[in-house]
Design a protein around this motif. Structure first.
Motif, PDB file in Angstrom:
ATOM      1  N   ILE A   1       5.507   2.007  -6.094  1.00  0.00           N
ATOM      2  CA  ILE A   1       4.277   0.752  -6.239  1.00  0.00           C
ATOM      3  C   ILE A   1       3.794   0.476  -4.892  1.00  0.00           C
ATOM      4  O   ILE A   1       2.703   0.206  -4.869  1.00  0.00           O
ATOM      5  N   SER A   2       4.756   0.103  -4.107  1.00  0.00           N
ATOM      6  CA  SER A   2       4.173   0.008  -2.643  1.00  0.00           C
ATOM      7  C   SER A   2       4.256   1.088  -1.766  1.00  0.00           C
ATOM      8  O   SER A   2       5.036   2.078  -1.864  1.00  0.00           O
ATOM      9  N   VAL A   3       3.287   1.478  -0.897  1.00  0.00           N
ATOM     10  CA  VAL A   3       3.099   2.476  -0.250  1.00  0.00           C
ATOM     11  C   VAL A   3       4.177   2.491   1.011  1.00  0.00           C
ATOM     12  O   VAL A   3       4.564   3.898   1.430  1.00  0.00           O
ATOM     13  N   TYR A   4       4.924   1.639   1.222  1.00  0.00           N
ATOM     14  CA  TYR A   4       5.720   1.449   2.387  1.00  0.00           C
ATOM     15  C   TYR A   4       7.313   2.134   1.790  1.00  0.00           C
ATOM     16  O   TYR A   4       8.159   2.276   2.532  1.00  0.00           O
ATOM     17  N   GLU A   5       7.320   2.159   0.232  1.00  0.00           N
ATOM     18  CA  GLU A   5       8.475   2.787  -0.137  1.00  0.00           C
ATOM     19  C   GLU A   5       8.440   4.405   0.146  1.00  0.00           C
ATOM     20  O   GLU A   5       9.621   4.895   0.296  1.00  0.00           O
TER      21      GLU A   5
ATOM     22  N   GLN B   1      -1.506  -0.600   2.114  1.00  0.00           N
ATOM     23  CA  GLN B   1      -1.168  -0.656   0.782  1.00  0.00           C
ATOM     24  C   GLN B   1      -2.455  -1.279  -0.148  1.00  0.00           C
ATOM     25  O   GLN B   1      -2.713  -1.057  -1.302  1.00  0.00           O
ATOM     26  N   LEU B   2      -3.581  -1.940   0.637  1.00  0.00           N
ATOM     27  CA  LEU B   2      -4.582  -2.385  -0.079  1.00  0.00           C
ATOM     28  C   LEU B   2      -5.463  -1.125  -0.622  1.00  0.00           C
ATOM     29  O   LEU B   2      -5.988  -1.494  -1.875  1.00  0.00           O
ATOM     30  N   THR B   3      -5.405  -0.095  -0.245  1.00  0.00           N
ATOM     31  CA  THR B   3      -6.202   1.028  -0.885  1.00  0.00           C
ATOM     32  C   THR B   3      -5.357   1.802  -1.612  1.00  0.00           C
ATOM     33  O   THR B   3      -5.631   2.321  -2.642  1.00  0.00           O
ATOM     34  N   VAL B   4      -4.086   2.386  -1.104  1.00  0.00           N
ATOM     35  CA  VAL B   4      -3.239   3.202  -1.672  1.00  0.00           C
ATOM     36  C   VAL B   4      -2.643   2.864  -2.830  1.00  0.00           C
ATOM     37  O   VAL B   4      -2.540   3.607  -3.957  1.00  0.00           O
ATOM     38  N   GLN B   5      -2.671   1.489  -3.092  1.00  0.00           N
ATOM     39  CA  GLN B   5      -2.140   0.913  -4.434  1.00  0.00           C
ATOM     40  C   GLN B   5      -3.080   1.219  -5.527  1.00  0.00           C
ATOM     41  O   GLN B   5      -2.851   1.661  -6.549  1.00  0.00           O
ATOM     42  N   ARG B   6      -4.448   1.305  -5.045  1.00  0.00           N
ATOM     43  CA  ARG B   6      -5.496   1.907  -6.149  1.00  0.00           C
ATOM     44  C   ARG B   6      -5.402   3.305  -6.512  1.00  0.00           C
ATOM     45  O   ARG B   6      -5.388   3.773  -7.476  1.00  0.00           O
ATOM     46  N   LEU B   7      -4.872   4.180  -5.436  1.00  0.00           N
ATOM     47  CA  LEU B   7      -4.611   5.525  -5.562  1.00  0.00           C
ATOM     48  C   LEU B   7      -3.474   5.621  -6.730  1.00  0.00           C
ATOM     49  O   LEU B   7      -3.553   6.581  -7.535  1.00  0.00           O
ATOM     50  N   LEU B   8      -2.599   4.940  -6.436  1.00  0.00           N
ATOM     51  CA  LEU B   8      -1.324   5.057  -7.486  1.00  0.00           C
ATOM     52  C   LEU B   8      -1.620   4.586  -8.829  1.00  0.00           C
ATOM     53  O   LEU B   8      -0.831   4.800  -9.731  1.00  0.00           O
ATOM     54  N   CYS B   9      -2.853   3.836  -9.036  1.00  0.00           N
ATOM     55  CA  CYS B   9      -3.278   3.630 -10.255  1.00  0.00           C
ATOM     56  C   CYS B   9      -3.742   4.654 -11.063  1.00  0.00           C
ATOM     57  O   CYS B   9      -4.088   4.739 -12.254  1.00  0.00           O
TER      58      CYS B   9
END
Length: 489
Positions: free
Chosen positions: A106-110, A255-263
């Motif tokens: 969920i978080s890119v930092y994971e 995270q601002l953009t990558v969170q959208r990619l994970l959607c």
């Protein structure tokens, strides 16, 4: 100071109410962490593409990019940066997107936790939260300043109204509310920009031929700058190299953009969304720059007068035109477009910050939390993040000199390259130790700030500089420690 007419005010209110309605309608559907933070991973590429573009287009971009072409000596060389933005997204799609879909993140930092260890994960996540809170708090302040100029609202009430309105639908509806309101807001602000450009062109003497003749004569249509000038931000080389590293950092390690990619429904949908967003951003930049060129043309032809105090600040010219040069009704639409650009960026920032706090800190500290708990905590953290950004904005309104704002906003640019360096280290087959990666991150930050403070290196080069310093220092440190001989008895 001109204030909004009754009809313009109605249009702005309708926009705000409609946005809240769309956002709040998703509240009951966000019952687990995957739904709240990732929208159930069901979004098609085109929707995510629009959301990415809307998020990276703040009010400052909406009003400042036209000023780059309008100002004395200004032209459309800024568009060269778009070439690097597209190249960088191609690299993100090829190199980083598969990495993000290799687990239930969920978080890119994971991702960093898996590759470089929990210390690097928390260090990168903490840096993201700090820079996001400061930078977006200052963007909120700048938006309030613009509203004060456009419609004569008081500064602190403007900050609070923007914060509360954005918090209402973001905290309740989560990422689905953010993405779908992004789509509405993108259509509104881009439609408003195209409408403004069309109205400007109707004021030009001689039609399109007259527009082209005046713009070309004054050098406003100059596009290519192939000089090797490290101090000039808008050259072809700064655009290609600097723009590529910049977008790799902002769209591949943030995270601002990558969170959208994970959607996205699938990795391929995420790849198409990130690549397509670069093309759309380039077109959007072109529209904004043509607005600036057209403002200069109508002024050059004497079709419209701009007060000298406004003309001296190129960033303020488009805002002045919105209020003083457009007819009733259209003014309200464009003011709503300014609000749309601001709320889109702020809502994305709040939800991504909440996701980072829950996944990178809360679960690490408390060990576990069920799905309902993560949603409840996410909503509370969203409110807290919103209040923190509002506090930064109010503090800036009271204590910050406006001439310092641009330097303060560059904080995020200082960290982009170094954060990208961590993810590139994580992509390597043999990764360095966590301690070496953290030292590399620190070295990258110090290097960029040192160059910023002591040289006139143009800002597009900060990202590649930070990336190279981070990767180089991490690998050098790791090799020195790895080969250090054991102490003798």
């Amino acid at each position: 100071m001109k204030t909004l007419s009754w009809w313009d005010g109605v249009i702005v209110v309708v926009y705000v109410v409609a946005t809240l309605g769309v956002g709040l309608s998703f509240g009951r559907r966000s019952t687990n962490s995957q739904q709240y933070f990732l929208g159930g991973k069901r979004f098609p590429a085109v929707v995510l593409l629009i959301s990415i573009v809307a998020t990276e287009t703040s009010t400052v971009t909406f009003l400042s990019v036209p000023g780059l072409a309008y100002r004395p000596g200004g032209n459309v060389t800024f568009l060269q940066l778009a070439l690097g933005l597209i190249l960088g997204r191609l690299v993100v799609a090829w190199l980083l997107v598969p990495l993000y879909f290799s687990g239930q993140f969920i978080s890119v930092y994971e991702v960093l936790q898996r590759r470089l260890g929990p210390a690097v994960q928390r260090g990168a996540a903490g840096l993201f939260l700090l820079t996001r809170t400061l930078a977006d708090g200052l963007r909120l302040f700048l938006t309030a300043l613009l509203l004060q100029q456009l419609v004569d609202w008081d500064l602190i009430p403007s900050i609070l109204v923007l914060t509360v309105a954005t918090l209402l639908y973001t905290s309740v509806g989560g990422m689905p509310a953010v993405i779908w309101t992004d789509v509405v807001q993108w259509c509104l602000y881009l439609g408003g920009a195209v409408l403004a450009l069309g109205l400007l062109l109707t004021q030009v003497e001689g039609g399109l031929a007259g527009w082209y003749a005046t713009a070309a004569t004054t050098g406003k249509l100059h596009l290519w700058d192939t000089r090797w000038d490290w101090c000039e931000p808008y050259t072809l080389w700064a655009g290609l190299v600097g723009g590529m590293f910049l977008t790799m950092g902002t769209h591949g390690a943030d995270q601002l953009t990558v969170q959208r990619l994970l959607c996205a429904q699938s990795p391929r949908a995420a790849q198409w969304a990130i690549i397509g967003s670069g093309v759309v951003v380039a077109i959007q930049f072109g529209v904004f720059l043509l607005i600036g060129v057209s403002l200069a043309v109508v002024q050059q032809q004497g079709q419209w007068e701009i007060p000298e105090s406004v003309a001296e600040r190129a960033d303020a010219v488009f805002g002045y035109y919105i209020v003083h040069g457009l007819p009733v009704g259209v003014v309200g639409l464009l003011v709503a477009a300014v609000l749309a650009a601001a709320m889109s960026t702020l809502s994305s920032s709040l939800n991504s910050s909440a996701g980072v706090v829950v996944r990178d800190f809360y679960l690490w500290w408390f060990g576990t939390a069920d799905e309902q708990q993560q949603v409840r905590i996410g909503r509370r953290v969203t409110l807290i993040c919103g209040l923190c950004q509002a506090a930064v904005a109010i503090g800036a309104a009271r204590y910050l000199e406006r001439s310092v704002i641009d330097a303060a906003l560059s904080i995020a640019s200082w960290t982009t390259g170094s954060m990208l360096g961590l993810f590139l280290l994580g992509c390597c087959r043999r990764v360095p130790r966590s301690s070496a990666a953290l030292l590399g991150l620190l070295a990258g930050l110090i290097t960029v700030v040192t160059f910023w403070w002591n040289t006139t290196l143009a800002w597009p080069w900060w990202a590649p500089l930070g990336t190279l310093a981070t990767v180089g220092a991490a690998w050098l440190t790791d090799r020195l420690w790895h080969h250090r001989p054991a102490p003798t008895a």
